[in-house]
Structures are given as C-alpha cells and as structure tokens.
Design a protein around this motif. Structure first.
Motif, PDB file in Angstrom:
ATOM      1  N   UNK A 262       0.812  -1.235   0.000  1.00 15.63           N
ATOM      2  CA  UNK A 262       0.000   0.000   0.000  1.00 15.63           C
ATOM      3  C   UNK A 262       0.834   1.270   0.000  1.00 15.63           C
ATOM      4  N   UNK A 263       2.119   1.163   0.357  1.00 10.43           N
ATOM      5  CA  UNK A 263       2.953   2.381   0.376  1.00 10.43           C
ATOM      6  C   UNK A 263       3.932   2.431  -0.803  1.00 10.43           C
ATOM      7  N   UNK A 264       4.246   1.265  -1.382  1.00  9.19           N
ATOM      8  CA  UNK A 264       5.193   1.254  -2.511  1.00  9.19           C
ATOM      9  C   UNK A 264       4.617   0.593  -3.759  1.00  9.19           C
ATOM     10  N   UNK A 265       3.367   0.186  -3.695  1.00  2.71           N
ATOM     11  CA  UNK A 265       2.762  -0.437  -4.889  1.00  2.71           C
ATOM     12  C   UNK A 265       3.472  -1.709  -5.317  1.00  2.71           C
ATOM     13  N   UNK A 266       4.092  -2.390  -4.347  1.00  2.19           N
ATOM     14  CA  UNK A 266       4.799  -3.646  -4.659  1.00  2.19           C
ATOM     15  C   UNK A 266       3.764  -4.756  -4.878  1.00  2.19           C
TER      16      UNK A 266
END
Ligand code: NDP
Length: 329
Positions: A262-266
């Motif tokens: 959710x924070x790096x779109x991994x």
C-alpha cells in the motif's frame, strides 16, 4: 523391452508411518492413462524429497510411486496428440502425489499432461532443468508480465544455491539482470558468480523477523523460501516492483505487513507449476531452450543412478543439494 521394470514404492503402515522400497512391476500394475512412456530421466526436486522422507504430506494416495517429473519416449498411446516414439516431458499434475509417478521404468499418464521435449534437448537435459527449473522460468515470465525489465533495477534470488535459485540466476543473468543471490552457503559464492550472480548476500540478512519497510534494494525478486525471507524481500522491494513467490524452503508462513503493497505499490506474484495451463508450460519450455545456457545447466547438474534416490531425498530436504540432481533410469 523387458516386461518388468524397477519402481520405487511408498506404502503406508497401519500407524500411518510410511515405508519406501524398490519393487519390480509390470505395465499391468500402472494406473490408468492414455499414454505409456519409457522413463529415461527423472530428478529429485524438493517436493520429491518431502515425499520420499515423509516429512510433509505430499503423497495423497497409497501405495504411490513418487517422482513429480520425467522425460522419456512414448511406448504406446491412444491420445490424438502422441504416438509411439515421441519424446515428451511431464511436470506436475499430481503425478507422484495422487497418480503413479516418475520413479519407475515406465509411467502411464494422461496425454493432456505431456509437453513435447524441445528439439535439440535430451531427456537428461530436460530433467536437469526439471520442475525446479521450469518453475524458475515461470517466475521470470511472471516478472516480465508485470512489466519488469533489467533497466528497472536489480533482482534478488533467494534459496540461490538450490534448484529453483540456480536456474533462475542463470536465466536472469543471461537476460541482462543484475542478480543479487541470497544464500546460506558462503562456500558456494564462486558457483553462484559462475552462474551470473553479481552480488551475494548472506541469507541470515533476510531470514529473521524484519521491519515492515526497509531500504529499497531491488526492483524484483524470485523467492523459493517463503516465511520471514519473503516478508523481508517484499519490504526491501523498490516502488512498483514485484516478487514472484514459488516456494517454502524456510516455511509456509508469511509474517509480512501490507506496507510494501500500500505504500510502494509492490506486487506479490504467485507461481504454481503443478496445474499451470498447457500454453504457459509450452512457453516456459520454449524460453528455457532459448534463455538458459547449456554450459550453465551442465555446471549446476549432478547425475545419479536410481539407487541414489533415497539419500538424495534426505539431502535435498536438509538443504544440502547444490543446483539440480538428475536420475538416469
Ligand atoms: P532446493 O532444496 O534445491 O533449494 C531450496 C534452497 O532454499 C536451498 O538450497 C537453500 O538455499 C534454501 N533454504 C533451505 N532451507 C532454508 C531455510 N530454512 N531458510 C532459508 N533458506 C533455506 O529446492 P528446490 O529449488 O527444488 O525448491 C525450492 C522451493 O520451491 C521448495 O519449497 C519447493 O517446494 C518449491 N517449488 C515450488 C514449485 C511450485 O510449483 N510453486 C515448483 C518447484 C519448487 P541456500 O543454501 O542457497 O541458502
């Protein structure tokens, strides 16, 4: 061809423990199928190790001939796609788990499960790749489908000196990736560099509980280890990157947080070889023929006789096997 052939049979005792013995069989003893194959080469994957040692419930029907993959020549067929003399490969589909498998002179299977042995590849070479190597290729293809290329940044490969890891390194390096190999065996650093690894990291850096997010170290990952290792690989994947997960050598758990997603779109890309559709299998074997150097394949392969199976099974479960093992029938 003689009427009887050797097979490895796993049986279950009344107390639910298992025994493994070598037996003589005839074709009449085999399970149903529309193609009978003379098995010329097979291999020992991690899953075969689990089946033969009984360490995990891989075998789901007893008695069972284990062995999840083989290559050989069609002896007879009532399937429209196959005729006597065709060279074939089989990976997965429950073979060695619910359907009699590869550790026998002959195998009878569904023709739909088979793929052709690529031209110029021998059964021994196909099994040097084996299910581990074919899965490594599926992982690479999953990263590519995600849009990742060597220009995005490095790729980390965990379980590097194992079967999936070794083949993944050789393929990714040939495709131009900067490969970071994570291994617990520092003594295999030269071997891993020979396959194309640019950097080696100690697996201890990744195998203990870690933070939800870490420094961005790689754009992509091929993970055959699971558990804390996969959690840490995800936490250190750079913005928009992806990790292809196929294994559980450290554990089946995934003690991770959603932070990388959710924070790096991994992205976490699941890879299964057992029930992979035929089109994907055909593409993977085609890509293996073009993107895996034969000299690298030779460097990762140890060939053994049928009699060495049981010891090899214990070794692979103990994490002692380097690269790939081929059993010549
Ligand atoms: P190998 O045993 O050859 O390789 C596994 C490697 O993982 C070892 O060589 C070791 O690498 C590392 N490892 C072992 N134990 C641990 C541990 N406790 N903690 C961290 N790392 C560890 O097995 P394969 O390559 O054949 O298979 C790897 C995994 O992939 C297995 O879990 C297997 O079941 C799975 N698999 C899944 C498939 C699918 O369809 N999804 C298909 C094929 C395999 P090193 O010594 O370099 O650290």
């Amino acid at each position: 061809m003689p009427d009887t052939f050797k097979a490895m049979l796993i049986e279950r005792r009344e107390d639910k423990t298992q025994s493994v013995r070598e037996v003589e069989m005839t074709e009449a003893d085999l399970m149903e199928g529309d193609v009978t194959v003379a098995v010329e080469a097979t291999t020992v994957n991690y899953k075969d190790g689990l089946a033969l040692t009984g360490k995990s419930p891989v075998v789901r029907r007893f008695p069972m001939i284990p062995g999840i993959d083989f290559s050989g020549t069609v002896l007879n067929s009532t399937h429209a796609d196959w005729k006597r003399g065709d060279k074939v490969i089989l990976n997965g589909w429950g073979v060695g788990e619910t359907h009699y498998g590869a550790y026998a002179g002959r195998a009878r299977v569904k023709g739909d499960w088979l793929v052709p042995l690529p031209k110029g590849t021998s059964p021994r070479q196909a099994m040097a790749v084996g299910t581990a190597g074919y899965t490594a290729m599926l992982c690479v293809m999953a990263l590519e489908r995600h849009g990742l290329t060597p220009s995005c940044g490095p790729v980390v490969v965990t379980g590097a000196a194992g079967g999936v890891g070794s083949v993944a390194i050789a393929i990714l390096a040939k495709l131009g990736w900067h490969v970071i190999a994570s291994t617990g065996r520092a003594s295999e650093a030269d071997y891993l560099k020979g396959l194309g690894a640019a950097e080696i990291v100690d697996r201890a850096e990744l195998s203990a509980p870690g933070k939800p997010l870490g420094k961005e170290r790689w754009a992509a990952g091929v993970d055959s280890v699971g558990s804390h290792t996969l959690a840490n690989v995800l936490a250190q994947t750079s913005y928009g990157g992806a990790v292809a997960a196929c294994g559980l050598a450290q554990g089946m758990d995934l003690p991770a947080s959603v932070a990388p997603f959710i924070l790096r779109g991994v992205s976490l890309l699941g890879v299964d070889s057992v029930n992979a559709p035929k089109a994907l299998r055909l593409e993977a074997w085609k890509r293996i023929a073009s993107d895996l150097d034969r000299s690298k394949l030779d460097a990762i392969t140890t060939t053994m006789p049928f009699a060495a199976l049981t010891n090899a099974a214990h070794d692979i479960v103990a994490g002692k096997v380097r690269g790939r093992l081929v059993i010549e029938m």
